[in-house]
Design a protein around this motif. Structure first.
Motif, PDB file in Angstrom:
ATOM      1  N   ASN A 128      17.040  59.335 -24.855  1.00 49.12           N
ATOM      2  CA  ASN A 128      17.604  59.348 -23.506  1.00 49.12           C
ATOM      3  C   ASN A 128      17.204  58.083 -22.759  1.00 49.12           C
ATOM      4  OD1 ASN A 128      18.792  60.112 -21.131  1.00 49.12           O
ATOM      5  ND2 ASN A 128      17.722  62.048 -20.973  1.00 49.12           N
TER       6      ASN A 128
ATOM      7  N   GLY B 225      13.757  63.103 -28.216  1.00 43.22           N
ATOM      8  CA  GLY B 225      14.863  63.257 -27.274  1.00 43.22           C
ATOM      9  C   GLY B 225      14.665  62.422 -26.021  1.00 43.22           C
TER      10      GLY B 225
ATOM     11  N   GLY C 169      19.372  55.178 -23.327  1.00 46.27           N
ATOM     12  CA  GLY C 169      20.769  55.327 -22.919  1.00 46.27           C
ATOM     13  C   GLY C 169      21.625  56.245 -23.769  1.00 46.27           C
ATOM     14  N   LEU C 170      21.046  56.925 -24.740  1.00 49.44           N
ATOM     15  CA  LEU C 170      21.834  57.872 -25.549  1.00 49.44           C
ATOM     16  C   LEU C 170      21.750  59.259 -24.943  1.00 49.44           C
ATOM     17  CD1 LEU C 170      20.733  56.652 -29.088  1.00 49.44           C
ATOM     18  CD2 LEU C 170      22.859  56.129 -27.892  1.00 49.44           C
ATOM     19  N   LYS C 171      22.800  60.037 -25.101  1.00 42.57           N
ATOM     20  CA  LYS C 171      22.836  61.396 -24.564  1.00 42.57           C
ATOM     21  C   LYS C 171      22.021  62.323 -25.472  1.00 42.57           C
ATOM     22  CE  LYS C 171      25.696  60.635 -21.203  1.00 42.57           C
ATOM     23  NZ  LYS C 171      25.280  60.700 -19.844  1.00 42.57           N
ATOM     24  N   THR C 172      21.202  63.149 -24.839  1.00 40.48           N
ATOM     25  CA  THR C 172      20.398  64.129 -25.570  1.00 40.48           C
ATOM     26  C   THR C 172      20.475  65.474 -24.852  1.00 40.48           C
ATOM     27  OG1 THR C 172      18.407  63.550 -24.332  1.00 40.48           O
ATOM     28  CG2 THR C 172      18.776  62.365 -26.395  1.00 40.48           C
ATOM     29  N   PRO C 173      20.116  66.558 -25.518  1.00 41.83           N
ATOM     30  CA  PRO C 173      20.138  67.861 -24.845  1.00 41.83           C
ATOM     31  C   PRO C 173      19.170  67.890 -23.675  1.00 41.83           C
ATOM     32  CG  PRO C 173      19.891  68.128 -27.222  1.00 41.83           C
ATOM     33  CD  PRO C 173      19.722  66.678 -26.919  1.00 41.83           C
ATOM     34  N   GLU C 174      19.588  68.583 -22.609  1.00 38.71           N
ATOM     35  CA  GLU C 174      18.682  68.802 -21.486  1.00 38.71           C
ATOM     36  C   GLU C 174      17.781  69.983 -21.844  1.00 38.71           C
ATOM     37  OE1 GLU C 174      18.888  69.604 -16.686  1.00 38.71           O
ATOM     38  OE2 GLU C 174      20.698  69.126 -17.789  1.00 38.71           O
TER      39      GLU C 174
END
Length: 70
Positions: A60, A56, A63-68
Protein backbone atom coordinates in the motif's frame (compact mmCIF):
# COMPACT_ATOMS: atom_id res chain seq x y z
CA UNK A 1 -15.95 -21.46 11.02
CA UNK A 2 -14.27 -20.58 14.29
CA UNK A 3 -15.11 -16.86 14.36
CA UNK A 4 -16.89 -16.22 17.66
CA UNK A 5 -18.33 -12.73 17.10
CA UNK A 6 -18.98 -11.21 13.70
CA UNK A 7 -20.75 -8.14 15.21
CA UNK A 8 -23.94 -8.65 13.18
CA UNK A 9 -22.14 -9.55 9.95
CA UNK A 10 -23.82 -12.48 8.20
CA UNK A 11 -21.71 -15.14 6.49
CA UNK A 12 -23.04 -15.39 2.92
CA UNK A 13 -20.72 -17.96 1.36
CA UNK A 14 -17.22 -19.38 1.51
CA UNK A 15 -14.85 -18.14 -1.18
CA UNK A 16 -11.71 -19.70 -2.66
CA UNK A 17 -8.70 -20.56 -0.55
CA UNK A 18 -5.04 -19.81 -1.07
CA UNK A 19 -2.11 -22.14 -0.40
CA UNK A 20 -2.37 -21.81 3.39
CA UNK A 21 -4.70 -22.93 6.17
CA UNK A 22 -6.58 -19.61 6.00
CA UNK A 23 -10.24 -19.71 4.99
CA UNK A 24 -12.15 -16.86 3.34
CA UNK A 25 -15.85 -15.98 3.54
CA UNK A 26 -18.03 -13.31 1.96
CA UNK A 27 -19.93 -11.51 4.73
CA UNK A 28 -22.68 -8.87 4.57
CA UNK A 29 -24.13 -6.24 6.92
CA UNK A 30 -26.45 -3.32 6.15
CA UNK A 31 -26.08 -3.71 2.36
CA UNK A 32 -22.27 -3.78 2.69
CA UNK A 33 -20.10 -6.69 1.63
CA UNK A 34 -16.63 -7.72 2.83
CA UNK A 35 -14.28 -10.68 2.78
CA UNK A 36 -13.49 -12.28 6.13
CA UNK A 37 -10.15 -14.07 6.48
CA UNK A 38 -10.21 -16.74 9.19
CA UNK A 39 -6.72 -17.79 10.24
CA UNK A 40 -7.76 -19.57 13.43
CA UNK A 41 -6.61 -22.90 12.00
CA UNK A 42 -3.03 -22.04 12.88
CA UNK A 43 -0.32 -20.50 10.79
CA UNK A 44 1.21 -22.29 7.85
CA UNK A 45 5.01 -22.17 8.22
CA UNK A 46 6.15 -18.93 6.59
CA UNK A 47 2.61 -17.50 6.58
CA UNK A 48 2.19 -15.64 9.88
CA UNK A 49 -0.65 -13.09 10.02
CA UNK A 50 1.85 -10.42 11.05
CA UNK A 51 3.68 -10.98 7.75
CA UNK A 52 0.40 -10.65 5.82
CA UNK A 53 -0.26 -7.30 7.54
CA UNK A 54 3.32 -6.04 7.13
CA UNK A 55 3.54 -6.94 3.44
CA UNK A 56 0.11 -5.41 2.77
CA UNK A 57 1.17 -2.16 4.43
CA UNK A 58 4.38 -2.10 2.39
CA UNK A 59 2.51 -2.71 -0.89
CA UNK A 60 0.00 0.00 0.00
CA UNK A 61 2.89 2.35 0.83
CA UNK A 62 4.31 2.01 -2.67
CA UNK A 63 0.94 2.76 -4.25
CA UNK A 64 -0.54 -0.70 -4.84
CA UNK A 65 -4.06 -1.55 -3.71
CA UNK A 66 -4.31 -3.97 -0.80
CA UNK A 67 -7.17 -5.23 1.38
CA UNK A 68 -8.30 -2.92 4.14
CA UNK A 69 -7.81 -4.69 7.48
CA UNK A 70 -10.24 -4.08 10.35
Amino acid sequence: MAVANLKNWKVVEPVGQDGSTRQYYRVEKNNRSAILMDCSGGATPGHAIEDFIRIGAWLNGIGLKTPEIY
